[in-house]
Design a protein around this motif. Structure first.
Motif, PDB file in Angstrom:
ATOM      1  N   TYR A  24       0.898  -1.208  -0.033  1.00 24.24           N
ATOM      2  CA  TYR A  24       0.039  -0.052  -0.069  1.00 24.24           C
ATOM      3  C   TYR A  24       0.937   1.197  -0.035  1.00 24.24           C
ATOM      4  O   TYR A  24       0.627   2.257  -0.707  1.00 24.24           O
ATOM      5  CB  TYR A  24      -0.805   0.108   1.129  1.00 24.24           C
ATOM      6  N   ALA A  25       1.937   1.255   0.730  1.00 20.85           N
ATOM      7  CA  ALA A  25       2.921   2.422   0.692  1.00 20.85           C
ATOM      8  C   ALA A  25       3.459   2.703  -0.482  1.00 20.85           C
ATOM      9  O   ALA A  25       3.510   3.764  -1.183  1.00 20.85           O
ATOM     10  CB  ALA A  25       3.943   2.202   1.733  1.00 20.85           C
ATOM     11  N   THR A  26       4.071   1.535  -1.267  1.00 20.08           N
ATOM     12  CA  THR A  26       4.320   1.880  -2.540  1.00 20.08           C
ATOM     13  C   THR A  26       3.685   2.327  -3.656  1.00 20.08           C
ATOM     14  O   THR A  26       3.891   2.616  -4.608  1.00 20.08           O
ATOM     15  CB  THR A  26       5.282   0.434  -3.079  1.00 20.08           C
ATOM     16  N   MET A  27       2.096   1.619  -3.506  1.00 19.50           N
ATOM     17  CA  MET A  27       1.051   2.014  -4.106  1.00 19.50           C
ATOM     18  C   MET A  27       0.900   3.643  -4.296  1.00 19.50           C
ATOM     19  O   MET A  27       0.902   4.037  -5.205  1.00 19.50           O
ATOM     20  CB  MET A  27      -0.158   1.546  -3.868  1.00 19.50           C
ATOM     21  N   LEU A  28       0.809   4.011  -3.149  1.00 20.01           N
ATOM     22  CA  LEU A  28       0.846   5.744  -2.770  1.00 20.01           C
ATOM     23  C   LEU A  28       2.146   6.341  -3.622  1.00 20.01           C
ATOM     24  O   LEU A  28       1.848   7.527  -4.345  1.00 20.01           O
ATOM     25  CB  LEU A  28       1.091   5.870  -1.369  1.00 20.01           C
ATOM     26  N   LEU A  29       3.357   5.846  -3.319  1.00 20.10           N
ATOM     27  CA  LEU A  29       4.525   6.383  -4.134  1.00 20.10           C
ATOM     28  C   LEU A  29       4.405   6.335  -5.334  1.00 20.10           C
ATOM     29  O   LEU A  29       4.697   7.424  -6.357  1.00 20.10           O
ATOM     30  CB  LEU A  29       5.723   5.941  -3.511  1.00 20.10           C
ATOM     31  N   ALA A  30       3.811   4.956  -6.026  1.00 22.03           N
ATOM     32  CA  ALA A  30       3.582   4.986  -7.480  1.00 22.03           C
ATOM     33  C   ALA A  30       2.569   5.875  -8.113  1.00 22.03           C
ATOM     34  O   ALA A  30       2.737   6.316  -9.275  1.00 22.03           O
ATOM     35  CB  ALA A  30       3.436   3.509  -7.762  1.00 22.03           C
ATOM     36  N   ASP A  31       1.388   5.943  -7.307  1.00 21.70           N
ATOM     37  CA  ASP A  31       0.511   6.881  -7.842  1.00 21.70           C
ATOM     38  C   ASP A  31       0.992   8.319  -8.057  1.00 21.70           C
ATOM     39  O   ASP A  31       0.478   9.025  -8.801  1.00 21.70           O
ATOM     40  CB  ASP A  31      -0.588   6.968  -6.568  1.00 21.70           C
ATOM     41  N   MET A  32       1.948   8.622  -7.104  1.00 23.03           N
ATOM     42  CA  MET A  32       2.575  10.010  -7.201  1.00 23.03           C
ATOM     43  C   MET A  32       3.748  10.085  -8.267  1.00 23.03           C
ATOM     44  O   MET A  32       4.538  10.987  -8.314  1.00 23.03           O
ATOM     45  CB  MET A  32       3.024  10.501  -5.875  1.00 23.03           C
ATOM     46  N   GLY A  33       3.913   8.910  -9.100  1.00 25.59           N
ATOM     47  CA  GLY A  33       4.975   9.039 -10.195  1.00 25.59           C
ATOM     48  C   GLY A  33       6.240   8.307 -10.015  1.00 25.59           C
ATOM     49  O   GLY A  33       6.902   8.208 -10.791  1.00 25.59           O
ATOM     50  N   ALA A  34       6.459   7.748  -8.843  1.00 25.39           N
ATOM     51  CA  ALA A  34       7.556   7.119  -8.511  1.00 25.39           C
ATOM     52  C   ALA A  34       7.689   5.750  -9.251  1.00 25.39           C
ATOM     53  O   ALA A  34       6.563   5.216  -9.531  1.00 25.39           O
ATOM     54  CB  ALA A  34       7.878   6.520  -7.038  1.00 25.39           C
ATOM     55  N   GLU A  35       8.942   5.118  -9.709  1.00 23.23           N
ATOM     56  CA  GLU A  35       9.136   3.851 -10.356  1.00 23.23           C
ATOM     57  C   GLU A  35       9.240   2.787  -9.305  1.00 23.23           C
ATOM     58  O   GLU A  35      10.121   2.980  -8.668  1.00 23.23           O
ATOM     59  CB  GLU A  35      10.024   3.972 -11.705  1.00 23.23           C
ATOM     60  N   VAL A  36       8.491   2.091  -9.223  1.00 23.33           N
ATOM     61  CA  VAL A  36       8.568   0.643  -8.126  1.00 23.33           C
ATOM     62  C   VAL A  36       8.580  -0.467  -8.869  1.00 23.33           C
ATOM     63  O   VAL A  36       7.930  -0.945  -9.719  1.00 23.33           O
ATOM     64  CB  VAL A  36       7.390   0.751  -7.376  1.00 23.33           C
ATOM     65  N   LEU A  37       9.644  -1.110  -8.607  1.00 22.18           N
ATOM     66  CA  LEU A  37       9.942  -2.757  -9.097  1.00 22.18           C
ATOM     67  C   LEU A  37       9.724  -3.642  -7.914  1.00 22.18           C
ATOM     68  O   LEU A  37      10.451  -3.510  -6.863  1.00 22.18           O
ATOM     69  CB  LEU A  37      11.436  -2.822  -9.766  1.00 22.18           C
ATOM     70  N   ARG A  38       8.688  -4.498  -7.950  1.00 17.43           N
ATOM     71  CA  ARG A  38       8.527  -5.401  -6.824  1.00 17.43           C
ATOM     72  C   ARG A  38       9.287  -6.575  -7.209  1.00 17.43           C
ATOM     73  O   ARG A  38       9.458  -7.254  -8.344  1.00 17.43           O
ATOM     74  CB  ARG A  38       6.939  -5.858  -6.845  1.00 17.43           C
ATOM     75  N   ILE A  39      10.202  -6.944  -6.153  1.00 15.83           N
ATOM     76  CA  ILE A  39      10.961  -8.135  -6.177  1.00 15.83           C
ATOM     77  C   ILE A  39      10.195  -9.204  -5.480  1.00 15.83           C
ATOM     78  O   ILE A  39       9.941  -9.214  -4.347  1.00 15.83           O
ATOM     79  CB  ILE A  39      12.167  -7.880  -5.428  1.00 15.83           C
ATOM     80  N   GLU A  40       9.708 -10.312  -6.288  1.00 15.44           N
ATOM     81  CA  GLU A  40       8.936 -11.219  -5.760  1.00 15.44           C
ATOM     82  C   GLU A  40       9.274 -12.733  -5.855  1.00 15.44           C
ATOM     83  O   GLU A  40      10.073 -13.011  -6.950  1.00 15.44           O
ATOM     84  CB  GLU A  40       7.497 -11.285  -6.351  1.00 15.44           C
ATOM     85  N   SER A  41       9.153 -13.670  -4.658  1.00 14.82           N
ATOM     86  CA  SER A  41       9.475 -15.161  -4.872  1.00 14.82           C
ATOM     87  C   SER A  41       8.659 -15.743  -5.909  1.00 14.82           C
ATOM     88  O   SER A  41       7.644 -15.543  -6.364  1.00 14.82           O
ATOM     89  CB  SER A  41       9.116 -15.561  -3.520  1.00 14.82           C
ATOM     90  N   ALA A  76      10.103 -11.701 -10.845  1.00 14.69           N
ATOM     91  CA  ALA A  76      10.187 -12.820 -10.058  1.00 14.69           C
ATOM     92  C   ALA A  76      11.619 -13.316  -9.689  1.00 14.69           C
ATOM     93  O   ALA A  76      12.482 -13.547 -10.907  1.00 14.69           O
ATOM     94  CB  ALA A  76       9.542 -14.045 -10.823  1.00 14.69           C
ATOM     95  N   LEU A  77      12.084 -13.495  -8.372  1.00 17.77           N
ATOM     96  CA  LEU A  77      13.478 -13.588  -8.267  1.00 17.77           C
ATOM     97  C   LEU A  77      13.731 -14.333  -6.884  1.00 17.77           C
ATOM     98  O   LEU A  77      13.195 -13.791  -5.883  1.00 17.77           O
ATOM     99  CB  LEU A  77      14.402 -12.284  -8.216  1.00 17.77           C
ATOM    100  N   ASP A  78      14.386 -15.548  -7.015  1.00 15.25           N
ATOM    101  CA  ASP A  78      14.766 -16.328  -5.887  1.00 15.25           C
ATOM    102  C   ASP A  78      15.929 -15.749  -5.200  1.00 15.25           C
ATOM    103  O   ASP A  78      17.127 -15.944  -5.597  1.00 15.25           O
ATOM    104  CB  ASP A  78      15.225 -17.553  -6.517  1.00 15.25           C
ATOM    105  N   LEU A  79      15.662 -15.056  -4.268  1.00 15.95           N
ATOM    106  CA  LEU A  79      16.858 -14.086  -3.492  1.00 15.95           C
ATOM    107  C   LEU A  79      17.832 -15.143  -2.808  1.00 15.95           C
ATOM    108  O   LEU A  79      18.666 -14.807  -2.348  1.00 15.95           O
ATOM    109  CB  LEU A  79      16.173 -13.249  -2.177  1.00 15.95           C
ATOM    110  N   LYS A  80      17.603 -16.561  -2.745  1.00 18.59           N
ATOM    111  CA  LYS A  80      18.380 -17.448  -1.987  1.00 18.59           C
ATOM    112  C   LYS A  80      19.656 -17.683  -3.102  1.00 18.59           C
ATOM    113  O   LYS A  80      20.380 -18.664  -2.554  1.00 18.59           O
ATOM    114  CB  LYS A  80      17.700 -18.556  -1.290  1.00 18.59           C
ATOM    115  N   THR A  81      19.700 -17.518  -4.280  1.00 20.50           N
ATOM    116  CA  THR A  81      20.502 -18.000  -5.088  1.00 20.50           C
ATOM    117  C   THR A  81      21.812 -16.896  -5.138  1.00 20.50           C
ATOM    118  O   THR A  81      21.370 -15.835  -5.022  1.00 20.50           O
ATOM    119  CB  THR A  81      19.841 -18.006  -6.750  1.00 20.50           C
TER     120      THR A  81
END
Length: 397
Positions: A24-41, A76-81
């Motif tokens: 939700y925090a990054t949604m607010l930032l993205a709504d205001m123009g920030a470029e957000v990259l989600r790092i997901e498992s 999508a990124l396996d952070l354990k590698t």
């Protein structure tokens, strides 16, 4: 992009969060123009993706995920590698703000803690959102919104004296606590960095933030050494400031605290003389019962008509659909449209921010898991054969 609608254009954020507070925090930032990259498992996708209802059968996504993760890209990124460390290292050349929501110590074990990333980028702004903070006796304890409200003291006087604490319709500690405070702290850190090129580790505890919301009653309690009680305070049911059931089992919200508003309210219900009972502390329960009896005699529409144009701080309790279709919400442009990756359109709640009278009306819905893998890896210098190797090893798929 229109700078008026996107004042945070140029900020680039790596988002390691899931579920609600961080996204939700990054949604607010993205709504205001920030470029957000989600790092997901790639193996443990965000649970919000599967929360019904599901939209867009070709690319199934939950309505909640499509909203809360709009305008963001997904890697999508396996952070354990071992390879993940190099990918993150390259991303940090451009993405200089990190938000994570793991328990304390998890990012350190993965090799992506604040000190590790600061060694790569000295001016990094690193925000950690947890239930109980990076320090203290409960830092490793699991929790949810209800637990943080309980620990903060807010729940102890939010509810009814006969039934006890009550749940809110929204996640107060997650959103009003964690999400909003995280955004404020990040933007403060950005401002500081503009002055001295310094990075910082921000520690956001949702319990801390919820505790800070005890603004009025907490201030009084610290001075008087007396805890706020259910239905005993001015704004929690201890006065006639309350909800009242109408004849059609709807509710009327009465917030007529100031004398001029109270006078208009009591005149509206046909008992102007009751204004004299407002200051009698021992009369509040009986006054509320008398008001309840009067309000119960008419339906919500009748009361709305009576108080329409009457400056008494009295409003109908609308259900969500009524609120969404109301003239107020429509004219304030609080609804928008978002498109999925294959063109499916969904209505969403818009950002509340309005700059110079302008507000975006169309967005990109939350992305499918790993939708931007190839584009992101290419952008940070990986060759096609390297991307194929990484994908075949399950690092990014």
């Amino acid at each position: 992009m229109d700078d008026h609608k996107n004042p945070l254009q140029g900020l680039k954020i790596l988002d390691f969060t899931t579920l609600l507070p961080g996204p939700y925090a990054t949604m607010l930032l993205a709504d205001m123009g920030a470029e957000v990259l989600r790092i997901e498992s790639p193996t443990r996708p965000d649970m919000l993706r599967g929360l019904p209802p599901i939209i867009d059968t070709e690319n199934p996504v939950s309505a909640a995920h499509a909203t809360i993760n709009r305008n963001k890209k997904s890697l999508a990124l396996d952070l354990k590698t071992p390879e993940a460390k190099e990918i993150i290292r390259r991303l940090l050349r451009e993405y200089d703000i990190v938000i994570e929501q793991f328990r304390p110590g998890v990012m350190e074990k993965l090799g992506f803690g604040y000190e590790s990333l600061r060694a790569i980028r000295a001016d990094i702004i690193y925000c950690s959102i947890t239930g109980y903070g990076q320090s203290g006796p409960l830092k490793q304890r699991a929790g949810h919104d209800i637990n943080y409200l309980a620990r903060s003291g807010l729940a102890s006087y939010s509810g009814r004296s006969k039934t006890g604490p009550s749940l809110s319709g929204m996640q107060v500690a997650d959103i009003a606590g964690g999400s909003h405070h995280a955004v404020m702290a990040i933007l403060a850190a950005v401002y500081k960095r503009m002055q001295n090129n310094s990075g910082v580790h921000i520690d956001i505890s949702m319990t801390d933030c919820a505790f800070a919301l005890n603004a009025i009653n907490g201030a009084n309690a610290l001075v008087e050494n007396c805890d706020p009680q259910l239905e005993m305070e001015l704004l929690n049911g201890g006065s006639f400031y309350d909800y009242y059931r109408t004849a059609d089992n709807r509710y009327l919200a009465v917030g007529s605290l100031e004398p001029q508003f109270a006078k208009a309210f009591f005149a509206g219900i046909g008992h102007p003389e009751w204004i004299n009972r407002v200051l009698e502390a021992d009369q509040q329960e009986q006054l509320k019962r008398d008001i309840s009896d009067i309000v119960a005699q008419r339906n919500l529409r009748q009361w709305t008509d009576i108080f329409d144009g009457n400056d008494a701080c009295v409003e109908p309790v609308l259900n969500f659909s009524e609120a969404a279709e109301s003239t107020l919400i429509q004219e304030r442009k609080m609804l928008c449209l978002a498109s999925t990756s294959n063109g499916y359109t969904i209505r969403q709640i818009n950002t509340p921010f309005c700059f110079d009278g302008e507000k975006n009306q169309r967005y990109i819905a939350g992305s499918p898991l790993g939708e931007h893998n190839q584009a992101i890896l290419q952008a940070i210098g990986y060759e096609p054969d390297e991307i194929d190797t990484i994908s075949s090893q399950g690092i990014t798929t």
